[in-house]
Design a protein around this motif. Sequence first.
Motif, PDB file in Angstrom:
ATOM      1  N   SER A   1       0.840  -1.191   0.000  1.00  0.00           N
ATOM      2  CA  SER A   1       0.000   0.000   0.000  1.00  0.00           C
ATOM      3  C   SER A   1       0.875   1.241   0.000  1.00  0.00           C
ATOM      4  CB  SER A   1      -0.913  -0.002   1.235  1.00  0.00           C
ATOM      5  OG  SER A   1      -1.614   1.209   1.348  1.00  0.00           O
ATOM      6  N   SER A   2       0.290   2.351  -0.436  1.00  0.00           N
ATOM      7  CA  SER A   2       1.005   3.630  -0.392  1.00  0.00           C
ATOM      8  C   SER A   2       0.849   4.305   0.966  1.00  0.00           C
ATOM      9  CB  SER A   2       0.478   4.555  -1.493  1.00  0.00           C
ATOM     10  OG  SER A   2       0.721   3.995  -2.771  1.00  0.00           O
ATOM     11  N   MET A   3       0.126   3.678   1.880  1.00  0.00           N
ATOM     12  CA  MET A   3      -0.017   4.244   3.220  1.00  0.00           C
ATOM     13  C   MET A   3       1.266   4.031   4.014  1.00  0.00           C
ATOM     14  SD  MET A   3      -3.742   2.808   4.351  1.00  0.00           S
ATOM     15  CE  MET A   3      -4.832   2.232   3.057  1.00  0.00           C
ATOM     16  N   LYS A   4       1.513   4.976   4.896  1.00  0.00           N
ATOM     17  CA  LYS A   4       2.631   4.841   5.822  1.00  0.00           C
ATOM     18  C   LYS A   4       2.064   4.375   7.160  1.00  0.00           C
ATOM     19  CE  LYS A   4       6.223   7.503   8.184  1.00  0.00           C
ATOM     20  NZ  LYS A   4       6.777   8.861   8.412  1.00  0.00           N
ATOM     21  N   PHE A   5       2.638   3.327   7.720  1.00  0.00           N
ATOM     22  CA  PHE A   5       2.169   2.791   9.000  1.00  0.00           C
ATOM     23  C   PHE A   5       3.149   3.134  10.117  1.00  0.00           C
ATOM     24  CE2 PHE A   5      -0.121   0.230   5.951  1.00  0.00           C
ATOM     25  CZ  PHE A   5      -1.351   0.034   6.541  1.00  0.00           C
ATOM     26  N   GLU A   6       2.604   3.650  11.209  1.00  0.00           N
ATOM     27  CA  GLU A   6       3.378   3.884  12.419  1.00  0.00           C
ATOM     28  C   GLU A   6       2.887   2.890  13.466  1.00  0.00           C
ATOM     29  OE1 GLU A   6       5.908   5.661  13.000  1.00  0.00           O
ATOM     30  OE2 GLU A   6       5.986   7.075  11.323  1.00  0.00           O
ATOM     31  N   THR A   7       3.724   1.890  13.765  1.00  0.00           N
ATOM     32  CA  THR A   7       3.345   0.833  14.702  1.00  0.00           C
ATOM     33  C   THR A   7       4.011   1.081  16.048  1.00  0.00           C
ATOM     34  OG1 THR A   7       3.164  -0.741  12.869  1.00  0.00           O
ATOM     35  CG2 THR A   7       3.318  -1.652  15.095  1.00  0.00           C
ATOM     36  N   PHE A   8       3.189   1.097  17.103  1.00  0.00           N
ATOM     37  CA  PHE A   8       3.747   1.277  18.447  1.00  0.00           C
ATOM     38  C   PHE A   8       3.563  -0.016  19.239  1.00  0.00           C
ATOM     39  CE2 PHE A   8      -0.662   2.667  18.574  1.00  0.00           C
ATOM     40  CZ  PHE A   8      -1.159   2.074  19.721  1.00  0.00           C
ATOM     41  N   PRO A   9       4.470  -0.325  20.149  1.00  0.00           N
ATOM     42  CA  PRO A   9       4.378  -1.580  20.919  1.00  0.00           C
ATOM     43  C   PRO A   9       3.179  -1.579  21.864  1.00  0.00           C
ATOM     44  CG  PRO A   9       6.177  -0.203  21.731  1.00  0.00           C
ATOM     45  CD  PRO A   9       5.676   0.452  20.486  1.00  0.00           C
ATOM     46  N   SER A  10       2.540  -2.733  21.948  1.00  0.00           N
ATOM     47  CA  SER A  10       1.376  -2.895  22.809  1.00  0.00           C
ATOM     48  C   SER A  10       1.632  -4.016  23.799  1.00  0.00           C
ATOM     49  CB  SER A  10       0.135  -3.217  21.965  1.00  0.00           C
ATOM     50  OG  SER A  10      -0.959  -3.551  22.776  1.00  0.00           O
ATOM     51  N   SER A  11       0.998  -3.930  24.962  1.00  0.00           N
ATOM     52  CA  SER A  11       1.167  -4.970  25.980  1.00  0.00           C
ATOM     53  C   SER A  11       0.457  -6.262  25.589  1.00  0.00           C
ATOM     54  CB  SER A  11       0.616  -4.475  27.321  1.00  0.00           C
ATOM     55  OG  SER A  11      -0.727  -4.065  27.199  1.00  0.00           O
ATOM     56  N   PHE A  12      -0.454  -6.185  24.590  1.00  0.00           N
ATOM     57  CA  PHE A  12      -1.112  -7.372  24.068  1.00  0.00           C
ATOM     58  C   PHE A  12      -0.393  -7.817  22.797  1.00  0.00           C
ATOM     59  CE2 PHE A  12      -4.496  -4.722  25.947  1.00  0.00           C
ATOM     60  CZ  PHE A  12      -4.978  -5.593  26.917  1.00  0.00           C
ATOM     61  N   ASN A  13      -0.480  -9.113  22.487  1.00  0.00           N
ATOM     62  CA  ASN A  13      -0.097  -9.534  21.142  1.00  0.00           C
ATOM     63  C   ASN A  13      -1.378  -9.798  20.356  1.00  0.00           C
ATOM     64  OD1 ASN A  13      -0.993 -12.261  21.610  1.00  0.00           O
ATOM     65  ND2 ASN A  13       0.949 -12.703  22.643  1.00  0.00           N
ATOM     66  N   THR A  14      -1.246 -10.087  19.067  1.00  0.00           N
ATOM     67  CA  THR A  14      -2.420 -10.234  18.207  1.00  0.00           C
ATOM     68  C   THR A  14      -3.328 -11.360  18.671  1.00  0.00           C
ATOM     69  OG1 THR A  14      -1.179  -9.360  16.329  1.00  0.00           O
ATOM     70  CG2 THR A  14      -3.180 -10.587  15.827  1.00  0.00           C
ATOM     71  N   ASP A  15      -2.753 -12.498  19.043  1.00  0.00           N
ATOM     72  CA  ASP A  15      -3.563 -13.639  19.491  1.00  0.00           C
ATOM     73  C   ASP A  15      -4.351 -13.302  20.757  1.00  0.00           C
ATOM     74  OD1 ASP A  15      -2.725 -15.195  17.381  1.00  0.00           O
ATOM     75  OD2 ASP A  15      -1.066 -16.111  18.492  1.00  0.00           O
ATOM     76  N   GLU A  16      -3.719 -12.569  21.671  1.00  0.00           N
ATOM     77  CA  GLU A  16      -4.414 -12.171  22.897  1.00  0.00           C
ATOM     78  C   GLU A  16      -5.562 -11.213  22.585  1.00  0.00           C
ATOM     79  OE1 GLU A  16      -0.811 -12.458  26.212  1.00  0.00           O
ATOM     80  OE2 GLU A  16      -1.039 -10.646  24.991  1.00  0.00           O
ATOM     81  N   MET A  17      -5.335 -10.303  21.634  1.00  0.00           N
ATOM     82  CA  MET A  17      -6.394  -9.376  21.247  1.00  0.00           C
ATOM     83  C   MET A  17      -7.571 -10.122  20.627  1.00  0.00           C
ATOM     84  SD  MET A  17      -7.495  -6.302  21.173  1.00  0.00           S
ATOM     85  CE  MET A  17      -6.082  -5.264  21.488  1.00  0.00           C
ATOM     86  N   ILE A  18      -7.272 -11.101  19.779  1.00  0.00           N
ATOM     87  CA  ILE A  18      -8.337 -11.914  19.173  1.00  0.00           C
ATOM     88  C   ILE A  18      -9.110 -12.652  20.255  1.00  0.00           C
ATOM     89  CG2 ILE A  18      -8.789 -13.927  17.704  1.00  0.00           C
ATOM     90  CD1 ILE A  18      -6.443 -13.020  15.959  1.00  0.00           C
ATOM     91  N   ASP A  19      -8.408 -13.204  21.247  1.00  0.00           N
ATOM     92  CA  ASP A  19      -9.062 -13.934  22.336  1.00  0.00           C
ATOM     93  C   ASP A  19      -9.972 -13.015  23.146  1.00  0.00           C
ATOM     94  OD1 ASP A  19      -7.843 -16.286  21.613  1.00  0.00           O
ATOM     95  OD2 ASP A  19      -6.209 -16.110  23.077  1.00  0.00           O
ATOM     96  N   ILE A  20      -9.514 -11.788  23.410  1.00  0.00           N
ATOM     97  CA  ILE A  20     -10.316 -10.832  24.181  1.00  0.00           C
ATOM     98  C   ILE A  20     -11.606 -10.503  23.445  1.00  0.00           C
ATOM     99  CG2 ILE A  20     -10.430  -8.436  24.989  1.00  0.00           C
ATOM    100  CD1 ILE A  20      -7.408  -8.661  25.605  1.00  0.00           C
ATOM    101  N   ILE A  21     -11.479 -10.169  22.154  1.00  0.00           N
ATOM    102  CA  ILE A  21     -12.651  -9.788  21.365  1.00  0.00           C
ATOM    103  C   ILE A  21     -13.583 -10.981  21.178  1.00  0.00           C
ATOM    104  CG2 ILE A  21     -13.421  -8.967  19.101  1.00  0.00           C
ATOM    105  CD1 ILE A  21     -10.901  -7.253  18.999  1.00  0.00           C
ATOM    106  N   SER A  22     -13.016 -12.161  20.911  1.00  0.00           N
ATOM    107  CA  SER A  22     -13.844 -13.369  20.741  1.00  0.00           C
ATOM    108  C   SER A  22     -14.605 -13.695  22.021  1.00  0.00           C
ATOM    109  CB  SER A  22     -12.968 -14.555  20.339  1.00  0.00           C
ATOM    110  OG  SER A  22     -12.352 -14.339  19.097  1.00  0.00           O
ATOM    111  N   GLY A  23     -13.938 -13.532  23.167  1.00  0.00           N
ATOM    112  CA  GLY A  23     -14.601 -13.790  24.440  1.00  0.00           C
ATOM    113  C   GLY A  23     -15.777 -12.850  24.674  1.00  0.00           C
ATOM    114  N   ILE A  24     -15.591 -11.581  24.345  1.00  0.00           N
ATOM    115  CA  ILE A  24     -16.662 -10.594  24.498  1.00  0.00           C
ATOM    116  C   ILE A  24     -17.834 -10.933  23.581  1.00  0.00           C
ATOM    117  CG2 ILE A  24     -17.267  -8.179  24.060  1.00  0.00           C
ATOM    118  CD1 ILE A  24     -14.423  -7.446  25.022  1.00  0.00           C
ATOM    119  N   ILE A  25     -17.531 -11.311  22.338  1.00  0.00           N
ATOM    120  CA  ILE A  25     -18.581 -11.650  21.373  1.00  0.00           C
ATOM    121  C   ILE A  25     -19.365 -12.877  21.828  1.00  0.00           C
ATOM    122  CG2 ILE A  25     -18.977 -12.519  19.031  1.00  0.00           C
ATOM    123  CD1 ILE A  25     -16.658 -10.699  18.142  1.00  0.00           C
TER     124      ILE A  25
END
Length: 446
Positions: A70-94
């Motif tokens: 993509s022509s977009m510029k991404f600025e990624t900052f470190p998070s205390s969660f990883n992607t799998d943990e984020m998916i688990d949190i959202i899936s649990g809520i759903i």
Amino acid sequence: MPGKWIWVLLLLQLSCYFSSGSCGKVLVWPMEYSHWINMKVILDELILRGHELTVVRPSSAIFVDSNETSSMKFETFPSSFNTDEMIDIISGIINLWTYELPRTTCLAYSPLLENLFRKFSDTWLNICKEAALNKELMSKLRKARFDVMIADAIGPCGRPTTLMETASRAEIWLIRSYWDLEFPRPTLPNFDFVGGLHCRPAKPLPKEMEDFVQSSGDNGVVVFSLGSMVVNLTDETANAIASALAQIPQKIIWRFEGKKPDTLGPNTRLYKWLPQNDLLGHPKTKAFITHGGANGVYEAIHHGVPMVGIPLFGEQRDNIAHMVAKGAAVQLDIRTLSSKDLLRALETVISNPLYKKNAMWLSTIHHDQPMKPLDRAVFWIEFVMRHKGAKHLRPLAHNLTWYQYHSLDVIGFLLACVATVMFLVTKCCLLAYQTVFKMGKKTKRE
């Protein structure tokens, strides 16, 4: 940020940050899943028009992929969660919202839903804090001096604030809806409805999928998807659905991840991903089984396809209720869903021509606009840039204090007036009484 999350149907919040020029430097704070799908459509169009985009994302992002070409510029900052943990949190809520949250009474539903929102809000509040406290990221963004910020629903804040304060800073609100789905109601001048901005004319299907669709003959096909956020159904529900699908003459294309249902019929194909818009635009598509997410509903409206709605959470129940009220859908409950219910619903929307007629009527309304929704969304973003904001469209109610907003000062003044009049009337009555009483005494003495 507010102490709790309030689910909003608003897709985009535009707010002028940093500088106020018109050089086309745009800062983007996106959300995940279907929200990003809509956002990305707008961002791609802005890039085609020569704007420079910077997307801020946590390292735990799910759909917002910085590795995508993509022509977009991404600025990624470190998070205390990883992607799998984020998916688990959202899936649990759903899962909690879909299967466990009681729906019998408001007294039972509301407190638990509030707790669920608070859990979701705390997750995003933590991500916002991680972004705001990242000195390197903040320094880089300040130096860039962006012209406009596009934030999905609720943007990040560098200091404690409330939902009202955050919302009041928005110059323009772009709502992921339109009057084909909504019922008429008054709106403010800095609101515009851009529902269906992601919809496109149908493209050819992959050969294997096209061959399967063509094999359906005159019976046609049914498209089935419960969206990108629902990965697995319970075995009982999946088998009930598969059993019903096996009993209809149509071929079924089902977006499904998980264990293959034991009752799956030969007329049903499972896919982990579907070209949903292209399938709904195919002339052989007879019906769409959907959870009622805004993206899927608008693709069905765009192509004039009647629906069987199985809402799960969020605004989905409201979306399906609107489609039912407009005669383009039948609604089912995921918690009590049986093979008989689904079979009856499918036979209704496919065999009764009124559902197709109403779906085509909504499609006609959707297409009959002076500007396409995407063009309108981009216009308002560029409008904010050109005019250094859109403060002339913002209601002055945002400038009022809380007691002015609720007219407490006016009510207080009127109460004071009433109290003063009552005091004066009472005093006059007492004075008159005392005068008459004294005169009566004087007469008696004489």
